[in-house]
Design an enzyme around this catalytic site. Structure first.
Site, short mmCIF file in Angstrom:
data_model
loop_
_atom_site.label_atom_id
_atom_site.label_comp_id
_atom_site.label_asym_id
_atom_site.label_seq_id
_atom_site.Cartn_x
_atom_site.Cartn_y
_atom_site.Cartn_z
N ASP A 3 -14.66 44.01 79.26
CA ASP A 3 -15.27 43.02 80.14
C ASP A 3 -16.65 42.65 79.60
O ASP A 3 -17.43 43.53 79.21
CB ASP A 3 -15.37 43.54 81.57
CG ASP A 3 -14.05 43.42 82.32
OD1 ASP A 3 -13.04 43.03 81.71
OD2 ASP A 3 -14.03 43.73 83.53
N ASP A 62 -9.40 49.38 85.21
CA ASP A 62 -9.94 48.05 85.44
C ASP A 62 -9.70 47.22 84.18
O ASP A 62 -8.56 46.95 83.83
CB ASP A 62 -11.41 48.13 85.82
CG ASP A 62 -11.93 46.83 86.42
OD1 ASP A 62 -11.11 45.96 86.77
OD2 ASP A 62 -13.15 46.67 86.52
N ARG A 110 -5.61 37.75 81.94
CA ARG A 110 -6.99 37.80 81.43
C ARG A 110 -7.02 38.16 79.94
O ARG A 110 -7.46 39.23 79.55
CB ARG A 110 -7.84 38.81 82.21
CG ARG A 110 -8.02 38.45 83.67
CD ARG A 110 -9.00 39.39 84.35
NE ARG A 110 -9.13 39.12 85.77
CZ ARG A 110 -9.88 39.80 86.61
NH1 ARG A 110 -10.59 40.83 86.16
NH2 ARG A 110 -9.93 39.49 87.89
N ASP A 118 -13.97 50.24 82.83
CA ASP A 118 -13.46 49.48 81.69
C ASP A 118 -13.56 50.36 80.45
O ASP A 118 -14.47 51.19 80.33
CB ASP A 118 -14.29 48.21 81.45
CG ASP A 118 -14.40 47.33 82.68
OD1 ASP A 118 -13.37 47.14 83.35
OD2 ASP A 118 -15.51 46.86 82.97
#
Length: 450
Positions: free
Chosen positions: A271, A267, A323, A228
């Site tokens: 996050d 990714d 997301r 990330d």
């Protein structure tokens, strides 16, 4: 005149001044220290010592977030290369520190600054063509990869991770200088740390040279990347502000297809997982990516109950497939954000993901989409039902997201309810979605408002 309008005018002025300022620093590898003077070269204040304003979201709770503001002069660094950045980060130590990034720092470089590519990390005989042949589902089946090529992939991945994963410790402020401070290929990891500020930085292309094939993901299998741009893992009191995060340089859409699935190299952009708590993300730009932001990493992670309290305000989500965010367990306040789905985005899935025991309080957010994306597509739920959504603007018109979801959205598992069990108390003025849409378009992202 709204506070957003006043702020945006000040923002433009400060942004231009900051772009013109480049402080004098020591040359060569390693961080340079600023014993005094005006370290921001004329903008009138040291942004590295800024702290989160009172009431600015969840990160303002329980004492607020100050980052490295208490650092002494010996722990104020200006860095221009990876070696200097690594030394300043000090292995993720909790010593108060301010780290100021100048120019572009490439994480995929050796200690002498030489650029490294995927071939430089490969070891143990790893070869992508051989890997694909070994684990082709038509011959390998649905078992997880194992054996020489998977062992070699793991060893190669560890070599890359040693270079690109950079640990940010407690009591740290990491801030870009001027309008063009970039971390290229880096994966910032705030792991079990607290009191961290990350501001005015572009985080670009956290590219995984060695993604793993996961045969059973989604029933068809999928590629899984490791990095990330920013990963908060068990982190507390974090303020992320005026950051730009994207796949710029290596978009996954340009990657080939193997085993019928896109060979993903990235990714998440940001996050927030594993019990992270008290986080504010403001005036940032998330762009050109598949899975932008995951809050809560698993449906069975019941230890996350009472945590994952996050505020997202005045951020832009542009060309994001899904997301933005997807939430499990957390109490998330989502207000005055801007969403833009471009006309050619035929892979768009959803923006707001309502998952297990999540409680999203969404106010005055603006969405702009092409004709093939309907308002009912903006929300998707799995095992979650709580979404308070008011003041939503969709292509210039007010919409009721709950009513649309409950009437038309077959992608959600169950009807949503506006009772989320809490009302946000920590936040600045909430402007109309129309005002916020204009202000965020002008002011969100690195190199803009400070």
């Amino acid at each position: 005149m709204s506070q957003i309008r006043r702020a945006s005018r000040l923002t433009v002025t400060l942004g231009l001044l900051a772009a013109l300022s480049v402080p004098a620093t020591a040359e060569g590898h390693g961080p340079a220290r600023h014993p005094g003077g005006d370290p921001d070269g004329g903008i009138g204040r040291d942004i590295g010592r800024d702290t989160l304003p009172a009431d600015d979201g969840w990160a303002a709770a329980d004492g607020g977030t100050t980052g490295g503001a208490a650092a002494d002069d010996a722990h104020v660094f200006t860095v221009r290369d990876r070696a200097g950045l690594v030394r300043a980060l000090d292995g993720g130590s909790d010593t108060p520190k301010i780290i100021r990034v100048v120019g572009t720092i490439d994480a995929n470089t050796d200690d002498e600054g030489r650029r490294l590519d995927c071939d430089d990390y490969a070891t143990g005989g790893y070869d992508l063509k051989t890997y694909l042949s070994a684990y082709d589902p038509r011959t390998w089946g649905a078992a997880k990869p194992s054996g020489p090529q998977e062992t070699a992939r793991q060893a190669s991945a560890r070599r890359q991770a040693e270079r690109v994963v950079l640990s940010v410790g407690s009591n740290t402020t990491l801030v870009g200088v001027g309008a063009r401070a970039v971390l290229q290929g880096a994966a910032l990891k705030v792991d079990q740390a607290e009191n961290v500020i990350i501001r005015n930085l572009e985080l670009r292309d956290a590219y995984d040279c060695f993604p793993v094939w996961q045969p059973n993901t989604g029933g068809l299998g999928d590629w899984k990347a490791a990095y990330d741009n920013i990963w908060l893992r068990g982190a507390r009191h974090v303020w992320i502000d005026h950051v730009t995060a994207s796949d710029a340089g290596h978009p996954d859409a340009d990657e080939p297809t193997y085993f019928g699935r896109n060979h993903l190299r990235h990714d998440g952009l940001l996050d927030i997982t594993n019990g992270s708590d008290l986080v504010t993300v403001s005036w940032s730009r998330f762009a050109d990516h598949d899975k932008a932001m995951l809050i809560g990493n698993g449906d069975t992670a019941v230890s996350d109950r009472g945590k994952l309290r996050v505020t997202l305000h005045h951020n832009e989500f542009r060309s994001i497939v899904k997301r933005a965010p997807r939430v499990r367990f957390g109490q998330v306040h989502l207000y005055n954000n801007r969403y833009v789905v471009p006309p050619d985005a035929h892979d768009y899935r959803y923006s707001l993901g309502v998952s297990t025991e999540s409680a999203l309080y969404a106010e005055n957010n603006a969405f702009t989409t092409p004709g093939h994306v309907e308002a009912a597509d903006l929300v998707k739920s799995w095992n979650g039902t709580a979404l308070h959504a008011t003041g939503t603007l969709f292509n210039g018109f007010p919409v009721d997201l709950l009513a649309l979801n409950n009437s038309y959205n077959s992608g959600s598992e169950r009807d949503l309810t506006p009772d989320v069990g809490w009302v946000p108390a920590l936040h600045g003025p909430v402007d109309s979605a129309r005002e916020a849409d204009r202000a965020v378009a002008r002011g969100a992202g690195a190199g803009k408002a400070l």
